[in-house]
Enzyme design. Sequence first.
Site, PDB file in Angstrom:
ATOM      1  N   ALA A  81      -4.039   1.613  -8.800  1.00  0.00           N
ATOM      2  CA  ALA A  81      -3.630   1.934  -7.436  1.00  0.00           C
ATOM      3  C   ALA A  81      -2.193   1.461  -7.270  1.00  0.00           C
ATOM      4  O   ALA A  81      -1.794   0.471  -7.891  1.00  0.00           O
ATOM      5  CB  ALA A  81      -4.517   1.212  -6.430  1.00  0.00           C
ATOM      6  N   PHE A  82      -1.422   2.142  -6.430  1.00  0.00           N
ATOM      7  CA  PHE A  82      -0.017   1.740  -6.319  1.00  0.00           C
ATOM      8  C   PHE A  82       0.126   0.367  -5.694  1.00  0.00           C
ATOM      9  O   PHE A  82       1.161  -0.276  -5.833  1.00  0.00           O
ATOM     10  CB  PHE A  82       0.788   2.799  -5.543  1.00  0.00           C
ATOM     11  CG  PHE A  82       0.779   2.631  -4.058  1.00  0.00           C
ATOM     12  CD1 PHE A  82      -0.184   3.231  -3.278  1.00  0.00           C
ATOM     13  CD2 PHE A  82       1.755   1.865  -3.426  1.00  0.00           C
ATOM     14  CE1 PHE A  82      -0.192   3.068  -1.906  1.00  0.00           C
ATOM     15  CE2 PHE A  82       1.759   1.702  -2.057  1.00  0.00           C
ATOM     16  CZ  PHE A  82       0.782   2.297  -1.289  1.00  0.00           C
ATOM     17  N   LYS A  83      -0.906  -0.099  -5.038  1.00  0.00           N
ATOM     18  CA  LYS A  83      -0.808  -1.407  -4.393  1.00  0.00           C
ATOM     19  C   LYS A  83      -0.751  -2.559  -5.397  1.00  0.00           C
ATOM     20  O   LYS A  83      -0.509  -3.699  -5.014  1.00  0.00           O
ATOM     21  CB  LYS A  83      -1.961  -1.586  -3.412  1.00  0.00           C
ATOM     22  CG  LYS A  83      -1.849  -0.603  -2.236  1.00  0.00           C
ATOM     23  CD  LYS A  83      -2.953  -0.766  -1.227  1.00  0.00           C
ATOM     24  CE  LYS A  83      -2.702   0.066   0.022  1.00  0.00           C
ATOM     25  NZ  LYS A  83      -3.031   1.504  -0.188  1.00  0.00           N
ATOM     26  N   ASP A  84      -0.962  -2.261  -6.667  1.00  0.00           N
ATOM     27  CA  ASP A  84      -0.848  -3.304  -7.691  1.00  0.00           C
ATOM     28  C   ASP A  84       0.508  -4.009  -7.652  1.00  0.00           C
ATOM     29  O   ASP A  84       0.582  -5.227  -7.807  1.00  0.00           O
ATOM     30  CB  ASP A  84      -1.024  -2.695  -9.100  1.00  0.00           C
ATOM     31  CG  ASP A  84      -2.498  -2.489  -9.474  1.00  0.00           C
ATOM     32  OD1 ASP A  84      -3.346  -3.259  -8.997  1.00  0.00           O
ATOM     33  OD2 ASP A  84      -2.774  -1.558 -10.250  1.00  0.00           O
ATOM     34  N   ALA A 110       0.832  -6.389  -4.633  1.00  0.00           N
ATOM     35  CA  ALA A 110      -0.107  -7.508  -4.742  1.00  0.00           C
ATOM     36  C   ALA A 110       0.340  -8.491  -5.824  1.00  0.00           C
ATOM     37  O   ALA A 110       0.276  -9.709  -5.641  1.00  0.00           O
ATOM     38  CB  ALA A 110      -1.512  -6.982  -5.047  1.00  0.00           C
TER      39      ALA A 110
END
Length: 429
Positions: free
Chosen positions: A105-108, A111
Amino acid sequence: MNYYSLNNKHHQASYQEAVIQGLAPDRGLYFPSQTTPLPQSFFDSIESLSNEEIAFEVIQQFVGTEIPELELKQIIAETLCFDFPCVPVEDNVYSLELYHGPTMAFKDVGARFMSRCLAYFNKDKEQNNTVLVATSGDTGGAVASGFLGVKGVQVVILYPSGKVSDIQERQLTTLGQNITALEVDGVFDDCQDMVKKAFLDDTLVHKNLTSANSINIARWLPQMFYFFFAYKQLKKYNKPLIVSCPSGNFGNICAGILAKKLGLPIAHFVASTNINDTVPQFLQNGKYEPKPSIATISNAMDVGNPSNFVRIQEMYHNDLNEFKKDFSSYTFTDAETKFALQNIHVNTGYIAEPHGAVGYLGLKKELQNQSNSMGVFLETAHPIKFLDIVEPTLNIKLPIPSQIKSVLDKDKVRIKIKSYEDLKNYLIN
Ligand SMILES: *Cc1c(COP(=O)(O)O)cnc(C)c1O
């Protein structure tokens, strides 16, 4: 670097304070006090720089001296441990694949960056921070993986029972160590309400609660990197560049606009949404009217009141006409999204997923008005994350990538809760 609260410019905080607090004490979002454009020489030679070198140039002014150069470079290296390819889909249409990280996911990126900044700030302290997140699916997995094993940080993730996919649930519940998953008997909004309540609860102050969604500057700002990586790969075509972001909380696109403020030559932005159309409506009639979210197949964008929109308005001085020169926003139904998934697949062989397909549709619409331009849409998740939609819509079977395989045979460990009192009891004990 100083940050001010968007509720009151006189309330200022350092980078460290802003990261640790998440929101300002007056509940405002933090915004950087200054942005200094990068030198022309940086853009002239960007294709000869590594992703890590680009990221360092981009982020350094926002961190300032609060993290020394060597440590910041180390944080960036650990954050960007995978590729960000710009893949040709059609003539003048590219997909920037942001999903090659550990949870796909691009949120890696956000985060991983945020967790390592917190770890740096905690390194000499006895005190711990507790990161509290509500997730409708994707954020939780990225946060869990990004914060795993990070010293001085406890992570508590709330997710709605039965509302996340099996893969997403496994990504949240199988890691152990400093990560705890709470399965809430309710829907996403119930999880979100519990988290908000906890942040306002005076009896939990000693827990040093912070948030890990894109309201936190350490999760929001590193998303600027994507836009520089896209430009690095597409610069050689020498055409005006349009970027379409599938948007929910508008953190990603807001980072893109900040990148433009740093001098990045992006000609136009498209915020592509599902039928949660608060922003497309605003661009049409000038009225910003938040509404309850509606469930769609691009569920990571089911947001009726995008939290980063105030940051975008700040950058355009609340001037709708100035804003419209750089920015369009279009809304698409689930039926249009599925149709796009099929068309892309049949015509080009490319496999998108629902969020990327919404981005693709917005880009195509804008390219009709700007035919001399080229465009890129952000593909924000791997198709396997939304296999319940992608497989039947395209009538294919997706191979399971190794990142996902590794969680499939692990046991889910979670604590079931029903009420805010349950959450509070958990946090206190
Ligand atoms: C979070 C998310 C989005 C939306 O990003 P925002 O920054 O909230 O606009 C889009 N696609 C996927 C897959 C996501 O997880």
